[in-house]
Design an enzyme around this catalytic site. Structure first.
Site, PDB file in Angstrom:
ATOM      1  N   CYS A  29       0.849  -1.190   0.000  1.00 11.55           N
ATOM      2  CA  CYS A  29       0.000   0.000   0.000  1.00 11.55           C
ATOM      3  C   CYS A  29       0.892   1.250   0.000  1.00 11.55           C
ATOM      4  CB  CYS A  29      -0.909  -0.065   1.226  1.00 11.55           C
ATOM      5  SG  CYS A  29      -1.464   1.503   1.857  1.00 11.55           S
ATOM      6  N   CYS A  32       0.572   3.799   2.721  1.00 12.81           N
ATOM      7  CA  CYS A  32       1.100   3.264   3.989  1.00 12.81           C
ATOM      8  C   CYS A  32       2.612   3.476   4.056  1.00 12.81           C
ATOM      9  CB  CYS A  32       0.827   1.764   4.117  1.00 12.81           C
ATOM     10  SG  CYS A  32      -0.910   1.341   4.093  1.00 12.81           S
TER      11      CYS A  32
END
Lengths: 103, 305
Positions: A29, A32
């Site tokens: 991600c 992230c």
């Protein structure tokens, strides 16, 4: 120093006292990964709260328990209880603002 | 405050901006890239397989490669920061950032790209992070064996549906139009043949409902579909608000450029998804081409200044 990764074995024990910021994340991600340096910085400066991470790919039970449906997701926990959450990429200032409303 | 004046400031941090940075460095321009998201939109691509020379690469890995390439050159400074204001005085540009820095530059390349469009459906905002998402690659796997819906009829919606079909129990692909708006026949075929995907054309979502988390959607045909996830892939909007006061021309909020990537204002160039572009194609390879052209003509412009 790297941020401690929590697992279902040590989660409860780690967040049961004081204020903790727990970042639910996964390696693929992109937002992230962008949060990582922000949290690292936050963790180095933290005096009255703790910062942890949970890899939701490895810790799917914890992800389900906390209803994680979008990452990155920060849960701000006080004495074991979730008080606030921040979903998506956010700034250090915003995280501190939220922490300060709880401490 | 820094008194130094840069030859070129590149705003944005996607493939167009990075390529402009590489070219500017090779022209020995004293430049700076300012952007908040390293890699930009491409970082959300789970797989890119149409870039010659690099097969099957994820958006994140691709970003690492191009950023590393840029970092090889010391001429281009990198600043991970958000531009909050920009103005022009006597053909010089003054850029202020969120971290409180003021940067002065003789020329400008705007390459801030686009962001995902929101659908403005009842319930959408309330359920962000509780079932509503705009990043399939980030959140897709959280919907393992669940029912999901993808909104949109373009390339990214079809790609999302296909990606989710490997994870979810069932994928509804809801298209407002009566046919796909992507031209990628190979992709359309794969989606149509996929047993897990059901395409609903000429359908709109009117409401997203649930107690704490998303539980169902209601369509304009008053149909209720039980889903846990709503993936919104209905297009992109240009990140151009910041540049409205620069007195450059826009077309539907995209920056108008000519074949040299020049905007209507001298010294201001634009590249990538934020522009009207050379053609309709919005791909990494076309963004990079514009990045190269914009830096080349910025270099030419600086020589005349």
């Amino acid at each position: 120093m790297n941020i401690t990764e929590l697992t279902k074995e040590n989660f409860k024990e780690s967040v049961k006292e004081g204020v903790s910021v727990v970042d639910f994340w996964a390696p693929w991600c992109a937002p992230c990964n962008m949060m990582t340096p922000i949290l690292q910085n936050l963790s180095e400066e933290a005096t009255n709260f703790k910062v942890f991470k949970v890899n939701v790919d490895q810790e799917q039970e914890l992800g389900a328990e906390f209803n994680i449906m979008s990452i990155p997701c920060l849960k701000i926990i006080k004495d074991g209880e979730v008080k606030e959450e921040i979903i998506g990429l956010t700034s250090k200032e915003r995280i501190l603002e939220v922490i300060n409303t709880i401490i | 405050m820094e008194e130094k004046i840069f030859d070129l400031a590149i705003i944005g941090f996607g493939p167009a901006a990075i390529t402009a940075g590489i070219y500017a460095s090779r022209y020995k321009l004293n430049s700076m890239i300012i952007g908040k998201t390293k890699g930009g939109m491409i970082t959300t691509a789970h797989l890119m397989d149409n870039y010659p020379g690099i097969e099957d690469v994820s958006g994140i890995d691709f970003t690492d490669k191009i950023v590393k390439h840029l970092e090889k050159y010391k001429e281009c400074k990198i600043k991970e920061d958000e531009v909050i204001g920009i103005s022009e005085i006597d053909n010089n540009f003054f850029i202020s950032t969120k971290d409180g820095e003021n940067i002065k530059s003789k020329s400008l390349i705007i390459a801030t790209g686009t962001e995902k469009r929101k659908a403005n459906i009842k319930g959408e905002k309330e359920f962000i992070g509780k079932g509503v998402t705009y990043c399939t690659t980030c959140d897709g796997f959280l919907y393992k064996n669940k029912k999901v819906v993808v909104l949109g009829s373009g390339d990214s919606a079809f790609n999302s549906a296909l990606y989710l079909s490997n994870i979810a129990e069932k994928v509804y692909l809801i298209c407002r139009k009566c046919s796909p708006s992507t031209e990628n026949k190979n992709l359309i075929e794969k989606v149509e043949e996929n047993e897990k995907i059901e395409i609903l054309y000429e359908t709109e979502v009117e409401e997203i409902k649930g107690e704490k988390m998303v539980e169902k959607i209601i369509t304009n045909k008053k149909e209720e579909i039980e889903v846990s996830g709503v993936f919104i892939e209905i297009g992109l909007i240009p990140q151009s608000v910041l540049f409205q006061n620069l007195n450059i021309e826009f077309e539907n909020n995209f920056i108008k450029i000519n074949k040299y990537c020049e905007t209507s204002k001298k010294g201001v160039f634009a590249a990538g998804d934020i522009t009207t572009g050379f053609c309709e194609l919005k791909q990494v390879i076309t963004a990079e081409a514009m990045g190269a052209v914009s830096a080349t003509y910025a270099n030419k412009y600086l020589k005349t200044k």
